[in-house]
Design a protein around this motif. Sequence first.
Motif, PDB file in Angstrom:
ATOM      1  N   PHE A   1       0.852  -1.184   0.000  1.00  0.00           N
ATOM      2  CA  PHE A   1       0.000   0.000   0.000  1.00  0.00           C
ATOM      3  C   PHE A   1       0.891   1.239   0.000  1.00  0.00           C
ATOM      4  O   PHE A   1       2.057   1.177   0.379  1.00  0.00           O
ATOM      5  N   VAL A   2       0.306   2.355  -0.336  1.00  0.00           N
ATOM      6  CA  VAL A   2       0.886   3.650   0.019  1.00  0.00           C
ATOM      7  C   VAL A   2       0.074   4.142   1.202  1.00  0.00           C
ATOM      8  O   VAL A   2      -1.156   4.211   1.142  1.00  0.00           O
ATOM      9  N   VAL A   3       0.759   4.462   2.311  1.00  0.00           N
ATOM     10  CA  VAL A   3       0.041   4.705   3.560  1.00  0.00           C
ATOM     11  C   VAL A   3      -0.104   6.177   3.931  1.00  0.00           C
ATOM     12  O   VAL A   3      -0.795   6.505   4.892  1.00  0.00           O
ATOM     13  N   ASP A   4       0.557   7.074   3.188  1.00  0.00           N
ATOM     14  CA  ASP A   4       0.373   8.497   3.475  1.00  0.00           C
ATOM     15  C   ASP A   4       0.622   9.314   2.222  1.00  0.00           C
ATOM     16  O   ASP A   4       1.052   8.789   1.181  1.00  0.00           O
ATOM     17  N   LYS A   5       0.364  10.601   2.312  1.00  0.00           N
ATOM     18  CA  LYS A   5       0.513  11.483   1.147  1.00  0.00           C
ATOM     19  C   LYS A   5       1.955  11.637   0.727  1.00  0.00           C
ATOM     20  O   LYS A   5       2.236  12.048  -0.394  1.00  0.00           O
ATOM     21  N   GLY A   6       2.889  11.301   1.635  1.00  0.00           N
ATOM     22  CA  GLY A   6       4.300  11.369   1.286  1.00  0.00           C
ATOM     23  C   GLY A   6       4.759  10.190   0.445  1.00  0.00           C
ATOM     24  O   GLY A   6       5.909  10.139   0.023  1.00  0.00           O
ATOM     25  N   GLY A   7       3.868   9.225   0.221  1.00  0.00           N
ATOM     26  CA  GLY A   7       4.196   8.077  -0.619  1.00  0.00           C
ATOM     27  C   GLY A   7       4.873   6.927   0.107  1.00  0.00           C
ATOM     28  O   GLY A   7       5.423   6.020  -0.526  1.00  0.00           O
ATOM     29  N   ARG A   8       4.839   6.941   1.445  1.00  0.00           N
ATOM     30  CA  ARG A   8       5.478   5.864   2.214  1.00  0.00           C
ATOM     31  C   ARG A   8       4.746   4.549   1.999  1.00  0.00           C
ATOM     32  O   ARG A   8       3.522   4.502   2.053  1.00  0.00           O
ATOM     33  N   HIS A   9       5.513   3.499   1.757  1.00  0.00           N
ATOM     34  CA  HIS A   9       4.942   2.173   1.471  1.00  0.00           C
ATOM     35  C   HIS A   9       4.801   1.343   2.747  1.00  0.00           C
ATOM     36  O   HIS A   9       5.525   1.529   3.718  1.00  0.00           O
ATOM     37  N   LYS A  10       3.857   0.415   2.697  1.00  0.00           N
ATOM     38  CA  LYS A  10       3.712  -0.612   3.734  1.00  0.00           C
ATOM     39  C   LYS A  10       3.365  -1.911   3.032  1.00  0.00           C
ATOM     40  O   LYS A  10       2.438  -1.948   2.206  1.00  0.00           O
ATOM     41  N   SER A  11       4.102  -2.962   3.332  1.00  0.00           N
ATOM     42  CA  SER A  11       3.838  -4.232   2.658  1.00  0.00           C
ATOM     43  C   SER A  11       2.504  -4.814   3.103  1.00  0.00           C
ATOM     44  O   SER A  11       2.062  -4.603   4.240  1.00  0.00           O
ATOM     45  N   LEU A  12       1.879  -5.531   2.208  1.00  0.00           N
ATOM     46  CA  LEU A  12       0.627  -6.208   2.548  1.00  0.00           C
ATOM     47  C   LEU A  12       0.872  -7.226   3.654  1.00  0.00           C
ATOM     48  O   LEU A  12       0.030  -7.399   4.546  1.00  0.00           O
ATOM     49  N   ARG A  13       2.030  -7.873   3.634  1.00  0.00           N
ATOM     50  CA  ARG A  13       2.370  -8.848   4.677  1.00  0.00           C
ATOM     51  C   ARG A  13       2.355  -8.181   6.043  1.00  0.00           C
ATOM     52  O   ARG A  13       1.789  -8.709   7.009  1.00  0.00           O
ATOM     53  N   ARG A  14       2.991  -6.996   6.141  1.00  0.00           N
ATOM     54  CA  ARG A  14       3.030  -6.286   7.423  1.00  0.00           C
ATOM     55  C   ARG A  14       1.635  -5.870   7.863  1.00  0.00           C
ATOM     56  O   ARG A  14       1.296  -5.913   9.056  1.00  0.00           O
ATOM     57  N   TYR A  15       0.820  -5.475   6.885  1.00  0.00           N
ATOM     58  CA  TYR A  15      -0.560  -5.078   7.193  1.00  0.00           C
ATOM     59  C   TYR A  15      -1.333  -6.249   7.779  1.00  0.00           C
ATOM     60  O   TYR A  15      -2.033  -6.109   8.786  1.00  0.00           O
TER      61      TYR A  15
ATOM     62  N   LYS B   1      -8.161 -13.705   1.209  1.00  0.00           N
ATOM     63  CA  LYS B   1      -8.589 -12.313   1.170  1.00  0.00           C
ATOM     64  C   LYS B   1      -8.598 -11.785  -0.257  1.00  0.00           C
ATOM     65  O   LYS B   1      -7.666 -12.011  -1.024  1.00  0.00           O
ATOM     66  N   ILE B   2      -9.671 -11.074  -0.607  1.00  0.00           N
ATOM     67  CA  ILE B   2      -9.827 -10.515  -1.961  1.00  0.00           C
ATOM     68  C   ILE B   2      -9.190  -9.135  -2.006  1.00  0.00           C
ATOM     69  O   ILE B   2      -9.467  -8.270  -1.157  1.00  0.00           O
ATOM     70  N   LEU B   3      -8.325  -8.939  -2.989  1.00  0.00           N
ATOM     71  CA  LEU B   3      -7.632  -7.669  -3.158  1.00  0.00           C
ATOM     72  C   LEU B   3      -8.002  -7.053  -4.506  1.00  0.00           C
ATOM     73  O   LEU B   3      -8.156  -7.765  -5.503  1.00  0.00           O
TER      74      LEU B   3
ATOM     75  N   LEU C   1      -4.991  -1.412  -4.212  1.00  0.00           N
ATOM     76  CA  LEU C   1      -5.920  -0.293  -4.040  1.00  0.00           C
ATOM     77  C   LEU C   1      -6.778  -0.494  -2.798  1.00  0.00           C
ATOM     78  O   LEU C   1      -7.039   0.436  -2.046  1.00  0.00           O
ATOM     79  N   TRP C   2      -7.233  -1.752  -2.617  1.00  0.00           N
ATOM     80  CA  TRP C   2      -8.213  -2.004  -1.559  1.00  0.00           C
ATOM     81  C   TRP C   2      -8.156  -3.468  -1.157  1.00  0.00           C
ATOM     82  O   TRP C   2      -8.167  -4.365  -2.003  1.00  0.00           O
ATOM     83  N   VAL C   3      -8.033  -3.716   0.155  1.00  0.00           N
ATOM     84  CA  VAL C   3      -8.319  -5.049   0.696  1.00  0.00           C
ATOM     85  C   VAL C   3      -9.793  -5.018   1.061  1.00  0.00           C
ATOM     86  O   VAL C   3     -10.191  -4.315   1.990  1.00  0.00           O
ATOM     87  N   LEU C   4     -10.617  -5.714   0.308  1.00  0.00           N
ATOM     88  CA  LEU C   4     -12.059  -5.631   0.528  1.00  0.00           C
ATOM     89  C   LEU C   4     -12.394  -5.955   1.980  1.00  0.00           C
ATOM     90  O   LEU C   4     -11.969  -6.987   2.495  1.00  0.00           O
ATOM     91  N   GLY C   5     -13.084  -5.026   2.624  1.00  0.00           N
ATOM     92  CA  GLY C   5     -13.372  -5.168   4.037  1.00  0.00           C
ATOM     93  C   GLY C   5     -12.312  -4.544   4.912  1.00  0.00           C
ATOM     94  O   GLY C   5     -12.442  -4.522   6.139  1.00  0.00           O
ATOM     95  N   GLY C   6     -11.243  -3.995   4.300  1.00  0.00           N
ATOM     96  CA  GLY C   6     -10.151  -3.373   5.040  1.00  0.00           C
ATOM     97  C   GLY C   6      -9.797  -2.018   4.484  1.00  0.00           C
ATOM     98  O   GLY C   6     -10.646  -1.287   3.993  1.00  0.00           O
ATOM     99  N   ARG C   7      -8.520  -1.696   4.469  1.00  0.00           N
ATOM    100  CA  ARG C   7      -8.079  -0.346   4.105  1.00  0.00           C
ATOM    101  C   ARG C   7      -7.881  -0.179   2.601  1.00  0.00           C
ATOM    102  O   ARG C   7      -7.859  -1.155   1.831  1.00  0.00           O
ATOM    103  N   ILE C   8      -7.740   1.105   2.171  1.00  0.00           N
ATOM    104  CA  ILE C   8      -7.399   1.424   0.791  1.00  0.00           C
ATOM    105  C   ILE C   8      -6.057   2.135   0.773  1.00  0.00           C
ATOM    106  O   ILE C   8      -5.555   2.574   1.810  1.00  0.00           O
TER     107      ILE C   8
END
Length: 483
Positions: free
Chosen positions: A409-423, A437-439, A447-454
């Motif tokens: 994912f991109v987790v903020d407006k600064g473009g910082r990444h977070k791996s799906l594994r870590r999420y 899980k449907i992505l 873009l979206w983990v359905l039922g979770g974050r975008i």
Amino acid sequence: MWEEVHGFVKENHMLEDGDYVLAGLSGGADSVCLLRYLLWAQKKIHIKIAAVHVNHQLRGSEAERDERFAGRFCEYWQIPFAAVKRDVAEESARRRCSLEEAGRLARYDCFDMFAGKWGCNKIAVAHHKNDLAETVLFRMARGTSLRGLAGIRPVTGNIIRPLLCLTREKICAILNDLGQEYVEDSTNMDDAYSRNFIRHRLLPDMRRVNPAAVEHLAHISRQAAEIMDYLEPAFQKIYEENVLWKEDCCLLPLEAAALMHPAELSETVRRMIAAMAGGQRDISAVHVEQVAGLFGKRPGKYLELPFGLTAERKCEGVALLRREAYLQSRKDARQKAEEEAVRPQRVDMERLEREGSYEIDFPGGGHISFRLEEFHGGDIEKNDCVKYFAYDRIKSTLCLRSRKTGDYFVVDKGGRHKSLRRYFIDEKIPAGERDAKILLTEGSHVLWVLGGRISEAYRVEPDTKTVLVVRAEDKIIKSNSVK
């Protein structure tokens, strides 16, 4: 000369009229002293005595000498006697344990066998005060708990230890006064054995610091035993009320562990390991601490224990199960994940742009719709089932699929990444459920983990011209939820 021993026996209710006592007789000073006491006790209490000698077949002619001595001793005193040969070296290899442990297991196996055969209700063994001190030091060196400091008990089930009140020196003095011969085991001088090293090196050095070191260690052991006996009912109640059993697996729930005092948690974990291992022997403080430490780890973490056990951190708590059962559960989880994994379905971007909408049906039921709308500012709908994305930022084909290595994912407006594994780890999603899980993805970008974050990279901004509205049926969101 037997009054101290007899007072200790009466204090611990070891012998009663009518008892039939089977004694272990190696031929060494300790066991010979034990038999001489029991012979004396026959004059005070109406008891019967029998003896068993176990030849470990490790010392050749010396072992044969010991067996002959034990036989002659019992013949002279008219004590029913049996000698058993056990290949302890072979048993050590088969059991994957030390020669010392294999020998101990072989002896008690023979004691139990002949006690049952002859109808003996008590088994007497010749542990003494030095053995107790050595056991306390040995356990301290290996890592032990307060329970481990309790050392050797005077009575354990049907096993009694009448000489536990005497030092080795006192035993030898008694035999000397009696003019009683005994045999010496040459391996008792070999410091390669841990207990011999403690006996010949550590205890003598401790006695230089304080001549009463053995007595003091025995006193500490007795105090630890008294404390554990006092706490036993409370610990057992906590264990029974909180540990859940299912077939050949036990689990301590996370919420129950969180409410426990560290001492309660450690004792509960120890009881779980003992129940699964079939006994408490060789359970060290390190094993208990490692298992208790899993409560602070993420689900999916595990550790292998002795006794053929595996401890696993699950979402609901920490489970103990047999290693083969754990491996089978991992195999079943992988198979289930493969079966439940989402078949990749690409969004027909050309059709979406041409017609303004597009739908994908899922084999398990339900569908997901995509619709393009012009955006003129204002608030957007906030709904778990509906998400809005800045379509202008989507550069390639979208896909509905399961996770892949490298997803992020991109987790903020600064473009910082977070791996799906870590999420998934942070959201405490069990490893066995992640493939289901449907992505919604663009390449490796989620873009979206359905039922979770975008992803923040696709969030609608005031300058967005076109939005992509993605709507999933409620049952899909509920089954896919990571909340």
